[in-house]
Design an enzyme around this catalytic site. Structure first.
Site, mmCIF file in Angstrom:
data_model
loop_
_atom_site.group_PDB
_atom_site.id
_atom_site.type_symbol
_atom_site.label_atom_id
_atom_site.label_comp_id
_atom_site.label_asym_id
_atom_site.label_seq_id
_atom_site.Cartn_x
_atom_site.Cartn_y
_atom_site.Cartn_z
ATOM 1 N N GLY A 89 -2.347 21.488 94.076
ATOM 2 C CA GLY A 89 -1.097 20.877 94.500
ATOM 3 C C GLY A 89 -0.949 19.427 94.089
ATOM 4 N N TYR A 101 -2.749 31.213 98.476
ATOM 5 C CA TYR A 101 -4.203 31.145 98.601
ATOM 6 C C TYR A 101 -4.734 32.316 99.421
ATOM 7 C CZ TYR A 101 -3.297 26.477 96.873
ATOM 8 O OH TYR A 101 -2.863 25.427 96.105
ATOM 9 N N SER A 171 -6.717 23.887 90.189
ATOM 10 C CA SER A 171 -5.935 22.757 89.694
ATOM 11 C C SER A 171 -6.556 21.442 90.176
ATOM 12 C CB SER A 171 -4.478 22.918 90.144
ATOM 13 O OG SER A 171 -3.646 21.980 89.511
ATOM 14 N N PHE A 221 4.085 26.414 88.230
ATOM 15 C CA PHE A 221 2.933 25.795 88.868
ATOM 16 C C PHE A 221 2.486 24.517 88.184
ATOM 17 C CE2 PHE A 221 2.781 30.090 90.502
ATOM 18 C CZ PHE A 221 2.485 29.869 91.846
ATOM 19 N N ASP A 272 -2.317 26.592 79.223
ATOM 20 C CA ASP A 272 -2.182 25.516 80.201
ATOM 21 C C ASP A 272 -1.660 24.256 79.520
ATOM 22 O OD1 ASP A 272 -2.513 23.687 82.334
ATOM 23 O OD2 ASP A 272 -4.318 24.713 83.025
#
Length: 335
Positions: A89, A101, A171, A221, A272
Site C-alpha cells: 500500500g 489479503y 509491494s 495496484f 511490473d
C-alpha cells in the site's frame, strides 16, 4: 464559522488528501474493485480450513496483528512454521484485514501449512517512515517474547515452530522484509530463528525514472501517480526515493555485503512498473554474496495475485498465482 477542509489531491482512487493534512482512505475508484479493500472480520472458528484472530501486542502503542492458523491435518508436523506478513500500500493505504489479503493469505496458510502473523502497520502521512519498519521489527520481537514465555499467545504457543520464522511482504511490505531482516541480523533472537525472507514485488526504486517505469503498463495496484505521491507522503520530509528504505541498493544505504540476512525468495512480476529497479536490487544482492532465489511471473503486473477479479476470471493470472503459492510453499519446506 466552520471552515470546510478542501481536497488537495486524490491518488488513483485509493486516497484523498485534504488541506489540513488529513486523509480519507475510502475507495473512490471503480466500484467493482471496492470489495477487495473491505475489512474481513476475524473468525476463531475454522472457515474453509482457516481460523483468524486479531491480537493487540503492545497496549501502549496499540500495535496489533492478525493471526491465521490452518485446521490441523493428520500429516502436519507437531509445530508449524510462522510467516510474519507485512502488507503493501505504498506505506499509505491498506490494512491487514482487507479482503485482498484475507483471500490470498488464507489460501497460502492452507497450502503451505504455516501460521501467518500479519501486522497492522501504521500508515503515512500521519506516521511517516520509519514507523512501518518499526512496527514490523516490533512484531518480530513480540514473537521472540512469545517464544521465551515473556508474552502469551495461546495459538502460537500450542502450534507454532519458533525455530522456523519467515518474513513475507507485498509491494512496500517487501521493503520491510529487507529492513526488518537487516535489523534482525544485529539482534540475538534466541530462541526464535529467522530462517527466510520473501519480498514480493518490493517497492525498490530510485529518484530517477527507470526504463520499466516509462514503458510498462500501469495497473490498478500500481500507477506512476501512486508511486510518486505515496512515497512523497511516506518518506521522511526532505528525502527522495533514493532513501535507504526505498533504495537499499543505493549509495545512501548500508552496504549489502555487510548485512546479515537469511536466504530470500525474491519475487518479480515481468510487467511490473518497477521491475528494473527490483532486478537491480537482485543483482546487487548476488554481487554481495547473499543467498537468494529469483521467481519471475511472466506476463504479470504488480501485485497481480491480490486482484481477486483477475485471479478468478483470467486463466493466466490464476495459473501464475498457483505457481507463486507453490514456490512459496516449497521455499518454506526447504528452510
Amino acid at each position: 464559522m466552520v471552515c470546510e477542509k478542501k481536497v488537495v489531491d486524490v491518488v488513483s482512487g485509493w486516497l484523498t488528501l485534504f488541506d489540513d493534512g488529513s486523509v480519507d482512505r475510502t475507495w473512490t475508484g471503480p466500484p467493482e474493485f471496492e470489495f477487495m479493500a473491505t475489512p474481513v472480520p476475524p473468525h476463531e472458528d475454522f472457515v474453509d480450513g482457516v481460523a483468524i484472530r486479531d491480537v493487540i501486542i503492545d497496549t501502549n502503542s496499540g500495535l496489533s496483528v492478525r493471526i491465521y492458523i490452518p485446521e490441523m491435518n493428520s500429516g502436519d508436523q507437531d509445530k508449524l512454521p510462522i510467516i510474519l506478513h507485512f502488507h503493501g500500500g505504498g506505506f499509505c493505504i491498506s490494512q491487514a484485514d482487507w479482503f485482498m489479503y484475507y483471500s490470498i493469505y488464507s489460501r497460502l496458510v492452507r497450502s503451505a501449512r504455516v501460521i501467518c502473523v500479519s501486522v497492522y502497520l501504521r500508515l503515512a502521512p500521519v506516521h511517516r517512515l520509519p514507523a512501518a519498519c518499526d512496527d514490523g521489527y516490533s512484531s518480530l520481537l513480540w514473537l521472540k517474547d512469545v517464544a521465551q514465555g515473556l508474552s502469551s499467545e495461546p495459538w502460537l504457543e500450542s502450534d507454532a515452530d519458533f525455530k522456523r520464522v519467515f518474513l513475507i511482504g507485498d509491494s512496500s511490505g517487501g521493503n520491510l522484509v529487507h529492513e526488518v531482516a537487516a535489523r534482525a541480523g544485529k539482534t540475538d533472537l534466541e530462541p526464535l530463528r529467522l530462517v527466510g525472507g520473501i519480498p514480493m514485488h518490493p517497492g525498490f526504486v530510485r529518484a530517477k525514472r527507470s526504463k520499466s517505469e516509462l514503458e510498462q503498463p500501469q495497473s490498478p495496484f500500481l500507477t506512476l501517480d501512486m508511486l510518486d505521491k505515496f512515497l512523497g507522503l511516506a518518506l521522511p520530509i526532505g528525502s527522495t526515493k533514493d532513501h535507504p528504505i526505498t533504495c537499499p541498493m543505493g549509495y545512501g544505504a548500508p552496504p549489502l555485503s555487510g548485512l546479515k540476512l537469511p536466504p530470500f525468495l525474491f519475487v518479480v512480476a515481468e510487467n511490473d512498473l518497477i521491475r528494473d529497479t527490483e532486478m537491480e536490487y537482485y543483482e546487487e544482492m548476488k554481487k554481495a554474496g547473499k543467498e537468494l532465489e529469483l521467481l519471475i511471473n511472466p506476463g504479470m503486473s504488480h501485485s497481480y495475485y491480490l486482484n481477486k477479479i483477475a485471479v478468478d476470471m483470467d486463466p493466466q493470472t490464476a495459473e501464475q498465482t498457483d505457481r507463486l503459492i507453490a514456490a512459496i510453499a516449497e521455499f518454506i519446506k526447504r528452510h
